[in-house]
Design a protein around this motif. Sequence first.
Motif, mmCIF file in Angstrom:
data_model
loop_
_atom_site.group_PDB
_atom_site.id
_atom_site.type_symbol
_atom_site.label_atom_id
_atom_site.label_comp_id
_atom_site.label_asym_id
_atom_site.label_seq_id
_atom_site.Cartn_x
_atom_site.Cartn_y
_atom_site.Cartn_z
ATOM 1 N N HIS A 201 0.826 -1.211 0.000
ATOM 2 C CA HIS A 201 0.000 0.000 0.000
ATOM 3 C C HIS A 201 0.862 1.264 0.000
ATOM 4 N N ILE A 202 1.894 1.260 0.816
ATOM 5 C CA ILE A 202 2.770 2.434 0.876
ATOM 6 C C ILE A 202 3.499 2.623 -0.447
ATOM 7 N N SER A 203 4.003 1.533 -1.023
ATOM 8 C CA SER A 203 4.819 1.645 -2.228
ATOM 9 C C SER A 203 4.003 1.997 -3.462
ATOM 10 N N PHE A 204 2.890 1.309 -3.686
ATOM 11 C CA PHE A 204 2.214 1.412 -4.964
ATOM 12 C C PHE A 204 0.914 2.204 -4.940
ATOM 13 N N ARG A 205 0.367 2.470 -3.785
ATOM 14 C CA ARG A 205 -0.801 3.347 -3.719
ATOM 15 C C ARG A 205 -0.400 4.767 -3.349
ATOM 16 N N ASN A 206 0.556 4.886 -2.426
ATOM 17 C CA ASN A 206 1.010 6.216 -2.001
ATOM 18 C C ASN A 206 2.258 6.669 -2.735
ATOM 19 N N PHE A 207 2.850 5.791 -3.552
ATOM 20 C CA PHE A 207 4.052 6.077 -4.339
ATOM 21 C C PHE A 207 5.229 6.550 -3.490
ATOM 22 N N GLN A 208 5.352 5.969 -2.311
ATOM 23 C CA GLN A 208 6.500 6.230 -1.441
ATOM 24 C C GLN A 208 7.418 5.011 -1.522
ATOM 25 N N LEU A 209 8.171 4.934 -2.608
ATOM 26 C CA LEU A 209 8.968 3.738 -2.870
ATOM 27 C C LEU A 209 10.122 3.571 -1.881
ATOM 28 N N GLY A 210 10.675 4.652 -1.422
ATOM 29 C CA GLY A 210 11.763 4.567 -0.448
ATOM 30 C C GLY A 210 11.294 3.997 0.876
ATOM 31 N N TYR A 211 10.148 4.461 1.348
ATOM 32 C CA TYR A 211 9.586 3.957 2.603
ATOM 33 C C TYR A 211 9.165 2.494 2.447
ATOM 34 N N GLY A 212 8.605 2.144 1.295
ATOM 35 C CA GLY A 212 8.227 0.763 1.031
ATOM 36 C C GLY A 212 9.428 -0.169 0.998
ATOM 37 N N SER A 213 10.510 0.284 0.393
ATOM 38 C CA SER A 213 11.713 -0.554 0.368
ATOM 39 C C SER A 213 12.344 -0.654 1.757
ATOM 40 N N ALA A 214 12.217 0.365 2.581
ATOM 41 C CA ALA A 214 12.703 0.277 3.959
ATOM 42 C C ALA A 214 11.906 -0.761 4.751
ATOM 43 N N ILE A 215 10.602 -0.824 4.500
ATOM 44 C CA ILE A 215 9.776 -1.845 5.146
ATOM 45 C C ILE A 215 10.201 -3.236 4.667
ATOM 46 N N ALA A 216 10.483 -3.380 3.371
ATOM 47 C CA ALA A 216 10.925 -4.667 2.829
ATOM 48 C C ALA A 216 12.253 -5.098 3.448
ATOM 49 N N ILE A 217 13.165 -4.160 3.617
ATOM 50 C CA ILE A 217 14.453 -4.477 4.243
ATOM 51 C C ILE A 217 14.244 -4.877 5.703
ATOM 52 N N SER A 218 13.314 -4.216 6.397
ATOM 53 C CA SER A 218 13.055 -4.588 7.787
ATOM 54 C C SER A 218 12.451 -5.990 7.875
ATOM 55 N N ILE A 219 11.595 -6.366 6.920
ATOM 56 C CA ILE A 219 11.066 -7.734 6.893
ATOM 57 C C ILE A 219 12.204 -8.731 6.675
ATOM 58 N N LEU A 220 13.122 -8.403 5.777
ATOM 59 C CA LEU A 220 14.279 -9.259 5.525
ATOM 60 C C LEU A 220 15.140 -9.404 6.774
ATOM 61 N N LEU A 221 15.395 -8.305 7.470
ATOM 62 C CA LEU A 221 16.222 -8.362 8.673
ATOM 63 C C LEU A 221 15.562 -9.163 9.785
ATOM 64 N N VAL A 222 14.248 -9.029 9.932
ATOM 65 C CA VAL A 222 13.535 -9.820 10.940
ATOM 66 C C VAL A 222 13.596 -11.299 10.582
ATOM 67 N N SER A 223 13.485 -11.628 9.294
ATOM 68 C CA SER A 223 13.592 -13.019 8.862
ATOM 69 C C SER A 223 14.979 -13.583 9.164
ATOM 70 N N ILE A 224 16.002 -12.814 8.866
ATOM 71 C CA ILE A 224 17.371 -13.266 9.139
ATOM 72 C C ILE A 224 17.602 -13.417 10.638
ATOM 73 N N LEU A 225 17.112 -12.470 11.430
ATOM 74 C CA LEU A 225 17.290 -12.530 12.878
ATOM 75 C C LEU A 225 16.593 -13.748 13.474
ATOM 76 N N THR A 226 15.363 -14.018 13.069
ATOM 77 C CA THR A 226 14.673 -15.189 13.605
ATOM 78 C C THR A 226 15.342 -16.489 13.162
ATOM 79 N N THR A 227 15.868 -16.513 11.940
ATOM 80 C CA THR A 227 16.582 -17.699 11.479
ATOM 81 C C THR A 227 17.833 -17.946 12.317
ATOM 82 N N VAL A 228 18.577 -16.893 12.603
ATOM 83 C CA VAL A 228 19.787 -17.038 13.426
ATOM 84 C C VAL A 228 19.422 -17.493 14.832
#
Length: 99
Positions: free
Chosen positions: A56-83
Amino acid sequence: GLQRLRHIVVPLMRSTFMLNLIMITISTLGYFDVIFALTGGGPIDATEVLPLYMYHISFRNFQLGYGSAIAISILLVSILTTVVYLVIFKGGKEDWNER
């Protein structure tokens, strides 16, 4: 029977349990398609999860930077839980190659 389960079956299944737990956690953190197809976020964003919020943030509000920051945070949480899972399941691990 219980001793066989405790001392033989569960230690041999430990790596399978760990892999399943990691895969289920990562797929749950990235759960987007079913929620988007069924509710689109639900009434008043009741079923909006983090990947749907990123969409919603990336493609409805066109805030691609904020959307990619959310994607990176999802990736970091995934890596942290895996570790964390790897550290928890490594304790007491007996591998057949080490014998």
